[in-house]
Design a protein around this motif. Structure first.
Motif, short mmCIF file in Angstrom:
data_model
loop_
_atom_site.label_atom_id
_atom_site.label_comp_id
_atom_site.label_asym_id
_atom_site.label_seq_id
_atom_site.Cartn_x
_atom_site.Cartn_y
_atom_site.Cartn_z
N VAL A 1 0.84 -1.20 0.00
CA VAL A 1 0.00 0.00 0.00
C VAL A 1 0.88 1.25 0.00
CG1 VAL A 1 -1.91 1.20 1.10
CG2 VAL A 1 -1.74 -1.29 1.29
N HIS A 2 0.62 2.13 -0.96
CA HIS A 2 1.40 3.35 -1.14
C HIS A 2 0.45 4.54 -1.34
CE1 HIS A 2 5.57 1.73 -1.77
NE2 HIS A 2 4.88 0.62 -1.97
N SER A 3 1.06 5.70 -1.61
CA SER A 3 0.33 6.88 -2.06
C SER A 3 1.31 7.69 -2.94
CB SER A 3 -0.15 7.71 -0.87
OG SER A 3 0.92 8.10 -0.03
N PHE A 4 0.93 8.55 -3.86
CA PHE A 4 -0.45 8.96 -4.01
C PHE A 4 -0.82 9.05 -5.50
CE2 PHE A 4 2.14 12.83 -4.04
CZ PHE A 4 1.62 13.60 -5.06
N ILE A 5 -1.47 8.10 -6.00
CA ILE A 5 -2.13 8.14 -7.30
C ILE A 5 -3.32 7.21 -7.12
CG2 ILE A 5 -2.01 7.59 -9.75
CD1 ILE A 5 1.10 7.83 -9.38
N PRO A 6 -4.52 7.67 -7.02
CA PRO A 6 -5.58 6.75 -6.65
C PRO A 6 -5.75 5.64 -7.69
CG PRO A 6 -6.49 8.89 -7.29
CD PRO A 6 -5.02 9.05 -7.22
N GLY A 7 -5.34 4.44 -7.31
CA GLY A 7 -5.45 3.32 -8.22
C GLY A 7 -4.99 2.03 -7.59
N VAL A 8 -5.32 0.93 -8.26
CA VAL A 8 -4.85 -0.39 -7.88
C VAL A 8 -4.04 -0.92 -9.06
CG1 VAL A 8 -5.49 -2.72 -7.19
CG2 VAL A 8 -6.89 -0.78 -6.45
N LEU A 9 -2.78 -1.20 -8.80
CA LEU A 9 -1.84 -1.66 -9.83
C LEU A 9 -1.56 -3.14 -9.64
CD1 LEU A 9 0.76 1.25 -9.50
CD2 LEU A 9 -1.39 1.26 -10.76
N HIS A 10 -1.22 -3.80 -10.73
CA HIS A 10 -0.84 -5.21 -10.64
C HIS A 10 0.34 -5.48 -11.57
CE1 HIS A 10 -2.58 -6.35 -14.55
NE2 HIS A 10 -3.65 -5.64 -14.23
N SER A 11 0.95 -6.64 -11.42
CA SER A 11 2.09 -7.01 -12.24
C SER A 11 1.70 -7.01 -13.73
CB SER A 11 2.59 -8.41 -11.87
OG SER A 11 3.03 -8.44 -10.53
N TRP A 12 2.63 -6.68 -14.62
CA TRP A 12 4.01 -6.36 -14.32
C TRP A 12 4.26 -4.86 -14.31
CZ3 TRP A 12 7.22 -10.14 -12.81
CH2 TRP A 12 7.02 -11.45 -13.23
N GLY A 13 5.32 -4.45 -13.59
CA GLY A 13 5.84 -3.10 -13.71
C GLY A 13 7.08 -3.04 -14.58
N LEU A 14 7.57 -4.21 -15.01
CA LEU A 14 8.83 -4.29 -15.76
C LEU A 14 8.67 -3.79 -17.19
CD1 LEU A 14 9.80 -7.92 -14.68
CD2 LEU A 14 10.49 -5.77 -13.57
N PHE B 1 3.08 -1.07 -15.04
CA PHE B 1 3.87 -0.44 -16.09
C PHE B 1 3.14 0.75 -16.71
CE2 PHE B 1 5.35 0.05 -20.48
CZ PHE B 1 6.71 0.20 -20.28
N ASN B 2 1.81 0.75 -16.66
CA ASN B 2 1.07 1.87 -17.21
C ASN B 2 1.38 3.17 -16.49
OD1 ASN B 2 -0.09 -0.26 -18.60
ND2 ASN B 2 -2.18 0.51 -18.42
N LEU B 3 1.86 3.06 -15.26
CA LEU B 3 2.28 4.23 -14.50
C LEU B 3 3.69 4.64 -14.93
CD1 LEU B 3 1.31 6.14 -12.27
CD2 LEU B 3 2.33 4.58 -10.60
N TYR B 4 4.63 3.72 -14.77
CA TYR B 4 5.99 3.86 -15.30
C TYR B 4 6.71 2.55 -15.06
CZ TYR B 4 6.68 5.33 -10.37
OH TYR B 4 6.67 5.40 -9.01
N ALA B 5 7.83 2.35 -15.77
CA ALA B 5 8.61 1.12 -15.62
C ALA B 5 9.34 1.12 -14.28
CB ALA B 5 9.62 1.00 -16.76
N THR B 6 9.32 -0.03 -13.61
CA THR B 6 10.03 -0.17 -12.34
C THR B 6 10.84 -1.45 -12.33
OG1 THR B 6 8.09 -1.25 -11.36
CG2 THR B 6 8.35 1.11 -10.98
N SER B 7 11.90 -1.44 -11.56
CA SER B 7 12.69 -2.64 -11.27
C SER B 7 12.78 -2.78 -9.76
CB SER B 7 14.10 -2.53 -11.87
OG SER B 7 14.80 -1.44 -11.27
#
Length: 357
Positions: free
Chosen positions: A212-225, A290-296
């Protein structure tokens, strides 16, 4: 009411365990922080064991995000209070009946780790409210010492982003003095990261994981790669052929996600999104990270990746809840965001209990 400090969170978790011994187990994590603070999680449910079907939820990975630890502490108190009184829970328009709460407690184990990053929270609340990382000491010859690692770039999933991604495509840094995004000296280098891994290792029945984080109201799921795709299984994080090619949208590489998993992840994300929105009408999104941005090196991707790197491990569906629109909102919005988080997690628990997830 002000935000909880770390000592108040620890006290609350201990008291909840003390007051509800039939429904809780207090878990002391094995690794002390840089500043020698102990970390605690709470197991909730009538079945509490490593193999039990488990939903694991983290908060406070990023220090400046003050709402999530408060929300998870409140969620524990709400569930246990409802169990004691035999009532349901309502957060605005998100309603969970007494029967559903009882079914959750009977059917799954909930592990709440309210504050993964104690040192960072203390520093953020007393010195620099914009502090994001932990408080590790990083020796740098040119400047002496810098502090902190971004824990959500430190997990062992394509951690070495400079080798695995297109240059400049991923939100991470190898600079020990980067103010927010330093990924650490090595994967899993941080005691806080290793505490999360210890929980996953010691509760192999975990099937759902939420950070759980903040702040962009949303639920994200894999992948972020990278962008998800379900047609080319050789395009995956374990394949070195694609090193240096990941991280850009709409190109020839996409991270393989089996179609069935894609449907489950998106479906559950939408259920969690709708529950959060039902609280007060604030619109949450549901989408791949990943729709938010790429993460590793992120926790949710690490949790999901574990069954690929070791076939003996159970599959864990990984999610991130991003609440609200501020790191430290005023009291009214703080309370609303807490309710949105609680509703979203309870919606996931309800689905896990139903066995439809």
């Amino acid at each position: 009411m002000s935000y909880y400090n770390y000592d108040e969170i620890v006290t609350a978790v201990h008291l909840l365990a003390q007051d509800h011994p039939d429904l809780t187990t207090l878990i002391e994590l094995p690794n002390l922080t840089e500043q020698s603070r102990a970390s605690y999680a709470l197991s909730i449910g009538r079945k509490r064991a490593g193999e039990t079907s488990t939903v694991m939820v983290l908060g406070g990975v990023h220090a400046r995000e003050w709402v999530p630890p408060d929300a998870l502490t409140s969620l524990a108190a709400d569930i246990l209070g409802a169990a004691q009184s035999g009532t349901g829970l309502a957060y605005g328009g998100a309603v969970f009946s007494a029967t559903e709460i009882a079914a959750i407690l009977d059917g799954v184990q909930l592990i709440l780790f309210p504050c993964v990053n104690p040192d960072g929270r203390v520093y953020s609340q007393t010195v620099d409210n914009n502090w994001r990382k932990n408080r590790s000491v990083n020796s740098v010859n040119a400047v002496g010492v810098c502090h902190g690692v971004d824990l959500n770039r430190n997990f062992d999933i394509l951690w070495d982003f400079e080798d695995h991604f297109l240059p400049g495509s991923v939100a991470s840094s190898s600079d020990p003095c980067h103010p927010t995004l330093y990924a650490g000296a090595s994967a899993n280098s941080e005691p806080e990261t290793r505490n999360v891994i210890w929980l996953l290792d010691n509760f192999p029945g975990t099937g759902w994981f939420v950070d759980v984080h903040s702040f962009i109201p949303g639920v994200l799921h894999s992948w972020g790669l990278d962008q998800n795709q379900s047609d080319e299984p050789d395009q995956n994080f374990r394949n070195p052929v694609f090193d240096g090619k990941r991280g850009a949208p709409n190109d020839d590489y996409g991270e393989f996600l089996p179609l069935a998993d894609a449907g489950r992840l998106q479906g559950l994300s939408c259920i969690m999104r709708d529950a959060a929105t039902d609280v007060a009408g604030d619109i949450y999104d549901a989408m791949p990270a990943f729709n938010l941005y790429a993460t590793s090196g992120a926790s949710d991707d690490y949790a999901y990746s574990r069954h690929y790197t070791d076939e003996n491990r159970a599959k864990i569906l990984g999610f991130t809840i991003e609440c609200g629109r501020e790191f430290q909102p005023d009291e009214g919005i703080r309370v609303q965001n807490i309710k949105e988080i609680c509703a979203s997690i309870l919606a996931l628990l309800r689905e896990a209990t139903r066995g439809t997830s």
